[in-house]
Structures are given as structure tokens and as C-alpha cells.
Design an enzyme around this catalytic site. Structure first.
Site, PDB file in Angstrom:
ATOM      1  CB  SER A   1      -0.646  -1.707   1.681  1.00  0.00           C
ATOM      2  OG  SER A   1       0.049  -2.096   0.621  1.00  0.00           O
TER       3      SER A   1
ATOM      4  CB  CYS B   1       2.971   7.438   0.708  1.00  0.00           C
ATOM      5  SG  CYS B   1       2.659   6.389  -0.992  1.00  0.00           S
TER       6      CYS B   1
ATOM      7  CB  THR C   1      -5.766   1.226  -3.868  1.00  0.00           C
ATOM      8  OG1 THR C   1      -5.847  -0.123  -3.244  1.00  0.00           O
ATOM      9  CG2 THR C   1      -4.771   0.850  -4.977  1.00  0.00           C
TER      10      THR C   1
ATOM     11  CG  MET D   1       5.889   0.177  -0.116  1.00  0.00           C
ATOM     12  SD  MET D   1       6.639  -1.350  -0.120  1.00  0.00           S
ATOM     13  CE  MET D   1       7.437  -1.471   1.450  1.00  0.00           C
TER      14      MET D   1
ATOM     15  CG  ASN E   1       5.010   4.321  -5.063  1.00  0.00           C
ATOM     16  OD1 ASN E   1       5.553   4.468  -6.321  1.00  0.00           O
ATOM     17  ND2 ASN E   1       5.238   3.279  -4.426  1.00  0.00           N
TER      18      ASN E   1
END
Length: 393
Positions: A67, A105, A69, A315, A107
Site C-alpha cells: 500500500s 497521503c 508503494t 501513514m 507521507n
């Protein structure tokens, strides 16, 4: 001989942001049919990443079969007053022909600022020759503001440095990220109006749960309530099909209770949100790298599920939820962290530790988080073009 469409080239940049990797696109570089949301865009991005792959490897694409990548990003110079760039994130399913556009996301947010600067999306008058550039990001998926503090050296983004992030092998330059007013939707941090709910999950039982919309909708449960210590690593959970099924059931029934879906059957089409995380009081454990994490060095243990699997670290958006919940007295996260008033928390995850900060205020009976802050790093891994068959979208 059957004629097949040749491959086309699409300008793209492969970047790491935090503990994730993704393929970044400038909206203007996409083929015409993929410049607007819809089936053509999804088909293109699925083919870029290598999904759906029944083998679960994404061998024929840019995805890394996890998940963390299997991600895509589309950026565009913002036309909104006060913002530099619009950031749209797509979480690509590995074994299904599906892209989830429902959340952010956190990150990869760390890489958005650098990409925006390199693509000329940030006005040069706002970029210091040396110092910190504040890139004002509009997060399109959740309609929220984020500020990325990107270091600059000699007019270029500074990617190298000595900042270490657990879950990332090599050091890099620190990028501070501030998530403004991170409550999802209309600003109701607790969609049920309660800090702790009783969540009935058939086959699992009735669990205490803190369900919060901050950064990303997240369901927090006590690790002990489902037979865990909070020190588990990926293989402890991901090698156990029954455990994965229990977490997915918790996620589905929690999503209904949070008002994100109307029926548990809809959960399969909304894999990216909500997240499920379990919390526990601090204790010693050995991280996935072999490093010892001491209970005295952390405030709370957190293990989070992403796209049906235990995440290898944390996350970024879930870290925002952790920061917000820890700052609000009497949530499960706050209780596991010792029950103190706090504006920052250091939590232990499978790869190590992370500190996040948030300040909570009770205004007219409702909790409000002005911003949540964390440090990440990012760098370009490869830039150029991705290739896909011309008839793939």
C-alpha cells in the site's frame, strides 16, 4: 500478424515522500483524455502502476506491491487564492482494477512541495535562494490546506541531509509539514459526537472505539481488546488471514458508524478510508530493523492497517489522527498515552518512532484542531517518462 498499439511516453517523476513512494504527474503532461477525472484517467494510472495484478507483485508496472508503494499523484498550479499547488492523490489497489480517491497521503505530501517547485508551480518571488520555502498546498481529495516547509540551497530544493526517519533507510533533508484544520468533511472531528463509542462487530464483539476525522478518518481500538500487545510487526498480522478479516470487519462496521458508508457491503469500494489502528501503553520492543525501542522513549504504541495490511511504519495522515486524538483528553489514544494534557506525542510503530504535534481546543462544545505538525523527508528517485500501451486507457 495482429497489429497492437505502440507504447506512449508520459512525463513523470518517481518520488519518495516519507515512508511512501509514488509516481508524480503534472496535470498538463497527462494525455488529453486523462486530464479530467474518469475511466480513462483511472485506466492510465492503473497501467502505470501495474494493477490489477492477480499475482500481487505489480511486476509489469511502477508499483511496489504494498500500500505504501502503490500510489499516484497529480499536481497542478493552483488557481485558488493563497495556494501554490493543487494536490490530488490516488491510492491504487494492487489486485483490483480500482483507485481510491477518498483520502490524502500524508507521507507523499512531503514530496509535493519539492515537485511543485521543480515544475515551476510556485512563484519564484516566494522562493528563497537559501532558506525555507513555504509551499501552500490545497489537498483536493479532502479540501484541506497543508503547508510544506521545503529547504532550499542555491535556489534549488535541498534533498540531502542528516534527518533520519524511522522506516526510511537513508537520511535526507527534513521537510516539516503542517496540516491546517485537519478535521475531515465539515469539521466534525468526532462524527458520532462521542470520544469513545461502543462498536458492535459481528464475529469480533463489542469494542471501545475512538472514531476521529482528522488527517484521515481513523478508528482507534485498544490492542488488548483484540488480543494484541501493540508491539506487533508486519508478519505477526499480515501472515494471519483470520486477523486480517477481523480488522477488515472492524473497519467496515466502523465506517458505517462514522457515516462514511451506509452499508458494510460498500467498504470494499472504499479501501483507503477509514483506517483502523490499535493503541497500547508504552513498552519495550524490537523494531523491524532490529533496533530496540524503549518504552521510556515513547508515549504510546500504535499499529495501523492500510489497504488491508499492517503498515510497515505509519501513514502520515494517520499520524495526524494520532496527534489530534492524543491531544484530546479521554480518547483511547490519550488514555493509552497516560491521560495527560499534551500538545505533542511520540509513538512507537513497527519501524521505530515518530513525534507529532497538535493543539486541541474545546470551542462551543466541539473540539477543534488548528493544525497538526510532523517532520518528514523526500527525494526524487527517478525522472523522465513512464511508458504504457497506447490503447491501455
Amino acid at each position: 500478424m495482429t497489429q497492437h498499439a505502440p507504447q506512449i511516453k508520459v512525463p513523470a517523476t518517481y518520488m519518495r515522500g516519507g515512508t511512501s513512494k509514488g509516481v508524480f504527474f503534472n496535470l498538463n503532461d497527462l494525455p488529453e483524455s486523462a486530464k479530467t477525472p474518469g475511466a480513462a484517467r483511472d485506466a492510465l494510472l492503473l497501467r502505470v502502476i501495474g494493477s490489477p495484478d492477480p499475482y500481487g507483485k505489480q511486476t509489469d508496472g511502477m508499483g511496489g506491491a504494498t500500500s505504501s508503494t502503490s500510489k499516484t499523484v497529480i499536481l497542478n498550479r493552483s488557481e485558488r487564492d493563497g495556494y501554490d499547488v493543487d494536490y490530488l492523490f490516488g491510492q491504487v489497489a494492487i489486485d483490483k482494477p480500482f483507485i481510491d480517491w477518498s483520502g490524502n497521503c500524508g507521507n507523499l505530501t512531503a514530496a509535493v512541495g519539492a515537485f511543485a517547485i521543480s515544475q515551476g508551480m510556485v512563484d519564484k518571488s516566494r522562493l528563497p535562494e537559501n532558506g525555507i520555502a513555504e509551499v501552500r498546498i490545497w489537498q483536493v481529495n479532502i479540501s484541506k490546506a497543508i503547508i510544506a516547509h521545503v529547504p532550499m540551497t542555491n535556489g534549488e530544493v535541498q534533498e540531502t541531509g542528516d534527518f533520519e526517519l524511522d522506516g526510511v533507510t537513508f537520511p535526507a533533508a527534513e521537510v516539516k509539514i503542517a496540516f491546517k484544520d485537519p478535521a475531515d468533511g465539515e469539521g466534525a472531528i468526532f462524527p458520532t459526537g462521542r470520544l469513545i463509542d461502543k462498536l458492535d462487530v459481528p464475529g469480533v464483539g463489542t469494542l471501545d472505539a475512538t472514531m476521529i476525522n482528522a488527517g484521515i478518518p481513523t478508528i482507534f481500538i485498544d490492542a488488548a481488546d483484540i488480543g494484541y500487545t501493540g508491539t506487533e510487526l508486519q508478519d505477526d498480522i499480515n501472515s494471519d488471514p483470520d486477523a486480517l478479516a477481523r480488522f477488515e470487519a472492524i473497519r467496515a462496521y466502523g465506517a458505517v458508524k462514522m457515516g462514511l458508508i451506509s452499508d458494510v457491503g460498500e467498504a470494499a469500494a472504499r479501501q483507503h478510508t477509514p483506517k483502523v489502528a490499535m493503541v497500547a501503553p508504552p513498552r519495550d520492543y524490537k523494531a523491524s530493523s532490529g533496533k530496540d525501542v524503549l518504552g521510556n522513549d515513547i508515549d504510546v504504541l500504535v499499529r495501523a492497517m492500510s489497504m488491508g495490511k499492517l503498515h510497515h511504519a505509519m501513514m502520515g495522515t494517520a499520524a495526524v489522527a494520532i496527534a489530534a486524538a492524543a491531544a484530546i483528553p479521554d480518547t483511547l489514544v490519550n488514555r493509552a498515552a497516560g491521560g495527560k494534557d499534551r500538545s505533542a506525542v511520540t509513538f512507537g510503530h513497527p519501524s521505530g518512532t515518530l513525534q507529532v504535534g497538535a493543539k486541541a481546543e474545546l470551542i462551543d462544545g466541539r473540539w477543534h484542531i488548528e493544525e497538526a505538525v510532523m517532520s518528514r523527508s523526500a527525494r526524487v528517485l527517478m525522472e523522465g517518462h513512464v511508458r504504457v500501451p497506447g490503447d491501455a486507457f
